[in-house]
Write an enzyme that holds these catalytic residues in place. Structure first.
Site: not given
Ligand code: PAF
Length: 298
Positions: A34, A36, A41, A65, A152, A154, A193-194
């Site tokens: 998403m 940021a 990432h 979401q 991981e 998440d 985390s963003s």
């Molecule tokens: O983990 C995230 O950044 C989001 O939940 C994802 C997997 C890109 C889905 O929008």
């Protein structure tokens, strides 16, 4: 690197990439994000580059979401800076669809991965994982990757996405090509985390207490202390460190997310979500030094 916002240009670009493929490595890896972007990432991107000839990164702040009271409007959006980071990593395509391209007028379909979505973050954020599963299924269909990589941090999201891929017999990617990459942490243990950007200086100095308390709890569980009292102690320690609310602090089977009242040697994870200031932070870890491999998810 091509930056694409519409489906037809994406399809043409991917077809051109695939037609130029002559290596025996998997052709295409997808890293859904998403935006940021932070070092976590970029670690996914580097892992993707090791595993496939071409890498697509998606950036899409997925409205489906977020609950109405959540941070959709304020979620950090930095497409230009993110693009520069991805360009420097040698990413082939940045797929940054508009909301209109992803959910055109009349869009009506939603996916639900039952059971796994009812616990942990799913209990605290009803509907969240329907939104995640729906957008990830769409991203998979749009990009048709051979491999997809997720953090991981998440863990529940990863379990749900793998379950969805298995249940829907996906081939691009197959469930076993949906890979988890270990959580990247700041030097003081805070999971990247963003949403860490929401922390004030004081909260940022308090936030590492979450992972510290988890590591302490792991030691006690391994020493044979009763899990319920260890988790109660973990909650109390987190609340005493500046967090205002703990949504959950659970020991669970790493694959099924079934709650465990004792550590019996199977692959288990300690998972915590807690609020500090405006941020809701999540973290999880394998108990007993079990490898952080997604293999445990089957
Ligand atoms: O983990 C995230 O950044 C989001 O939940 C994802 C997997 C890109 C889905 O929008």
């Amino acid at each position: 690197m091509q930056i694409l916002t519409g489906l037809e240009p994406l399809r043409s670009a991917l077809a051109a990439l695939k037609s130029g493929d002559n290596s025996d490595r998997p052709g295409l890896a997808l890293v859904p994000t998403m935006g940021a972007l932070h070092e976590g990432h970029l670690t996914l991107v580097r892992e993707a580059k090791r595993r496939a000839a071409h890498v697509v990164v998606s950036i899409f702040v997925n409205p489906r979401q977020f609950a109405p009271h959540e941070d959709l409007a304020t979620y950090p959006r930095r497409l230009e800076a993110d693009g520069a980071l991805l360009e420097a990593e040698g990413v082939d395509v940045l797929w940054a669809p508009t909301v209109q391209a992803m959910y055109p007028a009349g869009y009506a379909t939603s996916l639900q991965v039952g059971g796994l979505d009812a616990v942990l973050c799913g209990a605290a954020r009803p509907g969240h994982f329907d939104g995640v599963a729906t957008v990830v299924a769409k991203l998979f269909n749009q990009v048709q990757p051979d491999v997809a990589l997720f953090g991981e941090k998440d863990w529940q999201q990863l379990a749900i996405i793998r379950r969805m891929a298995r249940d829907l017999d996906l081939t691009h990617p197959r469930a076993d090509a949906i890979l988890g990459v270990p959580t990247v942490r700041e030097a003081d243990g805070l999971a990247m985390s963003s949403r860490n950007q929401y922390l004030t200086a004081e909260e940022r100095s308090q936030a590492p207490a979450l992972n510290r308390a988890m590591r302490g709890a792991e030691a006690l569980i391994l020493a044979g202390e009763p899990v319920a009292s260890v988790l109660a102690g973990l909650r109390a320690e987190v609340l005493a460190s500046g967090f205002r609310q703990v949504d959950y602090a659970d020991l669970r089977d790493a694959a099924t997310l079934e709650e465990l009242s004792a550590f019996d040697g199977r692959a288990a994870r300690l998972l915590v979500a807690a609020h500090i200031g405006k941020a809701r932070l999540i973290d999880n870890m394998a108990i007993g030094g079990r490898p952080d491999l997604l293999d445990v998810l089957g």
